[in-house]
Motif scaffolding. Structure first.
Motif, PDB file in Angstrom:
ATOM      1  N   PHE A  60      50.865  42.616  31.792  1.00  9.29           N
ATOM      2  CA  PHE A  60      49.413  42.792  31.934  1.00  9.29           C
ATOM      3  C   PHE A  60      48.756  43.150  30.600  1.00  9.29           C
ATOM      4  O   PHE A  60      47.553  43.349  30.542  1.00  9.29           O
ATOM      5  N   SER A 115      41.300  42.704  34.217  1.00  7.58           N
ATOM      6  CA  SER A 115      41.422  42.683  35.676  1.00  7.58           C
ATOM      7  C   SER A 115      42.365  41.556  36.098  1.00  7.58           C
ATOM      8  O   SER A 115      42.230  40.426  35.632  1.00  7.58           O
ATOM      9  N   ARG A 116      43.305  41.893  36.978  1.00  3.85           N
ATOM     10  CA  ARG A 116      44.241  40.875  37.471  1.00  3.85           C
ATOM     11  C   ARG A 116      44.965  41.434  38.687  1.00  3.85           C
ATOM     12  O   ARG A 116      45.223  42.635  38.745  1.00  3.85           O
ATOM     13  N   LEU A 117      45.287  40.607  39.601  1.00 11.62           N
ATOM     14  CA  LEU A 117      46.008  41.066  40.795  1.00 11.62           C
ATOM     15  C   LEU A 117      47.303  41.761  40.381  1.00 11.62           C
ATOM     16  O   LEU A 117      48.044  41.251  39.533  1.00 11.62           O
ATOM     17  N   GLY A 118      47.557  42.901  40.960  1.00  8.26           N
ATOM     18  CA  GLY A 118      48.834  43.564  40.724  1.00  8.26           C
ATOM     19  C   GLY A 118      48.791  44.694  39.726  1.00  8.26           C
ATOM     20  O   GLY A 118      49.816  45.345  39.488  1.00  8.26           O
ATOM     21  N   THR A 119      47.639  44.953  39.156  1.00  7.41           N
ATOM     22  CA  THR A 119      47.566  46.010  38.140  1.00  7.41           C
ATOM     23  C   THR A 119      47.893  47.376  38.732  1.00  7.41           C
ATOM     24  O   THR A 119      48.681  48.139  38.158  1.00  7.41           O
ATOM     25  N   VAL A 120      47.289  47.691  39.863  1.00  9.45           N
ATOM     26  CA  VAL A 120      47.557  48.989  40.482  1.00  9.45           C
ATOM     27  C   VAL A 120      49.037  49.086  40.838  1.00  9.45           C
ATOM     28  O   VAL A 120      49.719  50.076  40.536  1.00  9.45           O
ATOM     29  N   ASP A 121      49.498  48.056  41.466  1.00  3.83           N
ATOM     30  CA  ASP A 121      50.874  48.051  41.935  1.00  3.83           C
ATOM     31  C   ASP A 121      51.874  48.218  40.791  1.00  3.83           C
ATOM     32  O   ASP A 121      52.958  48.784  40.978  1.00  3.83           O
ATOM     33  N   PHE A 173      40.126  46.663  33.962  1.00  6.73           N
ATOM     34  CA  PHE A 173      40.726  47.561  34.932  1.00  6.73           C
ATOM     35  C   PHE A 173      41.145  48.865  34.255  1.00  6.73           C
ATOM     36  O   PHE A 173      41.697  48.845  33.158  1.00  6.73           O
ATOM     37  N   ASP A 223      37.571  49.107  38.624  1.00  5.08           N
ATOM     38  CA  ASP A 223      37.559  47.759  38.097  1.00  5.08           C
ATOM     39  C   ASP A 223      36.137  47.406  37.707  1.00  5.08           C
ATOM     40  O   ASP A 223      35.240  47.380  38.558  1.00  5.08           O
ATOM     41  N   ASP A 224      35.913  47.190  36.433  1.00  3.68           N
ATOM     42  CA  ASP A 224      34.575  46.885  35.943  1.00  3.68           C
ATOM     43  C   ASP A 224      34.328  45.387  36.103  1.00  3.68           C
ATOM     44  O   ASP A 224      34.842  44.571  35.336  1.00  3.68           O
ATOM     45  N   ARG A 225      33.525  45.041  37.095  1.00  2.39           N
ATOM     46  CA  ARG A 225      33.317  43.630  37.403  1.00  2.39           C
ATOM     47  C   ARG A 225      32.573  42.884  36.301  1.00  2.39           C
ATOM     48  O   ARG A 225      32.777  41.693  36.095  1.00  2.39           O
TER      49      ARG A 225
END
Lengths: 288, 288, 288, 288
Positions: free
Chosen positions: B78, B16-22, B49, B42-44
């Motif tokens: 990523f 998980s990290r900001l920007g993965t979807v993008d 992700f 996203d599995d917390r």
């Protein structure tokens, strides 16, 4: 797991066009918001795009106003209809009932225990019977009797009550009155009805008796949005229950109530979690 | 509706990290590819992700090589594991059986009618019994008998056959042999087994007889990936069937076969449509 | 359809032997009683016969005492265990709870609306939390706290309460205490427990957390009789619910509660309608 | 467990009257036959009695003729319609198909493996397409083409074929022709049709397309007896399948086929095990 407090739901739909997904995802990234759940669907027959994103703000002071203004700019070129809702928002739900209490009881239980994150500013009925249930839950109960002669007046009373309560959703929990076209118009798309059959089979009154006559081996329930066509509103979800020859009409009624409760509660849950999109006579529902 | 021919499935997972979807969506937009279906999760608890996108190329001459090279650059920061598959790809599936034919018959029917878009370059068995079924479908049948003494040798024969067939997926359609640890290792994560119980209940042999002894009122089946732990591989999907006191063990066996067939076919379908992600002992499955 | 008032349920079981059915049916005919529903089952593996008849007396002054004496003579040669119950009998049910209220709320609703034809002379809990719910329904609430040191004493309190209430059935509606062997002995065969898993999978504590760890795709609930083996009593009925990767343990708990309620209510209903026969570790259940 | 060879099924129905059950049970006892399974139901609204008994003869030389004569005497005063069938009887089933092969394939598989204890003396089609499937199973395939002009002639060919095959049951396994009233008359009550919807919703042609237009969330299938009312014959059993917005009409068709197969096979199984009673437009079905 309880979502963290700075979590939001963003939904949008618009005509299909290149860049619709990116309009959301690029904006979310740029504003430092982390997407935890994302669903989109493109309806090829209708050329329509639907998306639902759940995101977590990395900023503990999420600026909703700024987010809305920024996103409006992204959405505008696509003519998107969109919504932004905090995950912890408690939707204001007005419930309408008559004499049957199984759906009301079920909703109140889910409300009381927090399973349905809603507020219930009012329960409205054309009968006094369920006041005790409302009282015990500390919810105002409005009794507006109705006769053929007073239908218009009663519906105006109901409508005033719904507005004063600030309702975001109206739930017809076995409200046994046919709404006038004017009332359907007012509630179009934001009121959920539970019909005690697997629509479109057995429309209208006494569906379990109809089902008995047909000798069906399954009965069910349909939760749908109210629109201007009686029992024809867009379907949100349906449930089903096996029955047999030994079930007389009264047994079907009893047997059907469990499935009505569960089906209605599921529809309300989908709605308040912004999982349901209306388009024409159909819905897109991103399941939980 | 049949997907159009220039349609592809892109899947990825990473921390998980900001920007993965993008990373996906921006690239897809930039390359003029239209997303028709998108799911991310996203599995917390695992900080992991997962994303699956179906997209349509607007260019009738989609350049796969260029797309791959371009996307690899996006995925690299990523450390994404990713895959790209044309929707019309027919996965090469090797099926392993023993004597029970219900799952094989069911898979062959779905293959023959095109419901499962697969090729079957080989059916492998430790018994000769099902050769006729394979022959009728024009599929090569490999009979590799096994004894405790020849287990290692037989597994090597099986393994050679799987490799020569160019298998992308191995399906154990009621293959009644316990695989050696070495064989499990080889098949880890890309072979699907159907276990005739609702795992983790009734592991091991004769689960329906165990179920009878316990007097259960539901039996079921579990489709899972093979890994190094017998009957403990990550679960893909499960099915269930009501039973009662009048079902003797043999009846449970018969009754369970429908649900085994359906459950296995569903798992295969999920797998070849790239809906299943493996992470540790769990799966993420984006449903159809 | 409401059964007429002079309707009775006669059940019997004994070793398999020629004439068992006739022992009932000939007697019913001779005494002018009309059979409206009849089920029998012969367990070939256990050599055991089970029968349940619903009959309507043509005599408005049904003489129960005479019927019992007469039937006892028929049953004696077969060593039948049998029971006679008026259809309108309201079974006295004592409910035991801890803090979870979903099953209690559900049972109380079915009690209040007459869907479950029962009386509830007492609700017993080791916690005070659910007193308000009991009060609202006008049912005595007994709070018997428990500690490891007072377990024996508390169980005696519970037992006294059950006896003074004249309980015909005890329902453990998510009572979160392990009963002592002595208490299990007392309740053996006439107390129903709801276990929040599809037994025999996930016995013991926190089954939903166990289910999460295993990555199962179905969760369920099991209603069973209490006996001397913890979570191993004879199963009456089981229910099941699909789940997926997005359900964290807390979600599974919430998701499972609907199915627990329905499963427990169904078991209670089967029991009080005399549809359940216990034999060893298994049950015969003639469905409604 | 395989029933022993000297096991029989006796069914009867007649008007409700004291002594109906005893007419069977006393006779069975007197003739030394042991009842292993017994179900009766009295329909209070229709004043109609239905019974099904499975019994085992203690005499290895069961005299069927004598039994029939003796029972006819018992049945006569009640004007019972009754049937006697050895459990091991293989019902002669003629299957009618058009081009869809999923139901046929499923029935043939159950036939081939012995799960359905039937003989199939003929497969009849208005198209040549499924001959290969019939051939592989060694079953005569009769191709009777049909045009509006030749409908009467074709139906006569079909009828001759059914009669010459000695059919005890006709199964319309997605036979896509509307039968003439005369043909319906011939098949009334002993031919089973599978309709690919949850009747009475979506009668007539292309029900999955109708279902798509309505946006339903469940599709299903209905197995019913043919009678003189198209798609209105008495329902034997129904099955159901969840669907969602992403299922285009073609997807619903594919998705529905599993449930059609299972529903039809269940109906055939109920019928040949003499579990189904027809009365007016309803059925009584004693489940297995």
């Amino acid at each position: 797991m309880q979502p963290e407090s700075n979590t939001w739901i963003l939904t949008a739909h618009c005509e299909s066009r290149l860049g619709t997904v990116d309009a959301l995802t690029a904006y979310l990234r740029r504003t430092g918001n982390y997407i935890t759940e994302l669903n989109s669907f493109d309806d090829r027959l209708a050329s329509r795009f639907f998306i639902r994103a759940v995101f977590r703000s990395s900023d503990s002071q999420f600026d909703e106003q700024a987010f809305r203004e920024g996103f409006a700019e992204q959405a505008e070129p696509f003519a998107m209809e969109w919504s932004l809702t905090p995950v912890h928002h408690r939707t204001k739900v007005v419930i309408m009932v008559s004499k049957y209490d199984h759906c009301l009881n079920d909703l109140l239980y889910r409300y009381r225990t927090g399973h349905l994150p809603i507020e219930i500013p009012a329960i409205i009925s054309n009968h006094p019977d369920l006041r005790g249930l409302a009282d015990w839950h500390g919810i105002p109960y409005y009794h507006f009797p109705i006769t053929p002669e007073t239908k218009l007046k009663q519906e105006n009373q109901v409508w005033d009550c719904i507005q004063q309560a600030g309702a975001e959703l109206v739930v017809l929990a076995r409200y046994m009155q046919v709404l006038s076209p004017a009332m359907c118009e007012r509630l179009d798309g934001w009121a959920i009805n539970i019909h005690h059959s697997l629509l479109p089979g057995f429309k209208g009154a006494r569906p379990y008796h109809q089902a008995y006559e047909k000798g069906v081996k399954l009965v069910g329930a349909t939760a749908h949005y109210v629109n201007n066509a009686l029992d024809e509103g867009p379907i949100i979800t349906q449930g089903v229950q096996a029955v047999d020859h030994a079930h007389y009409p009264e047994d079907l009624v009893a047997k059907g109530q469990d499935i009505e409760c569960i089906t209605l509660a599921r529809a309300v849950s989908y709605h308040i979690e912004k999982r349901v999109f209306l388009h024409g006579n159909r819905t897109v529902v991103f399941p939980s």
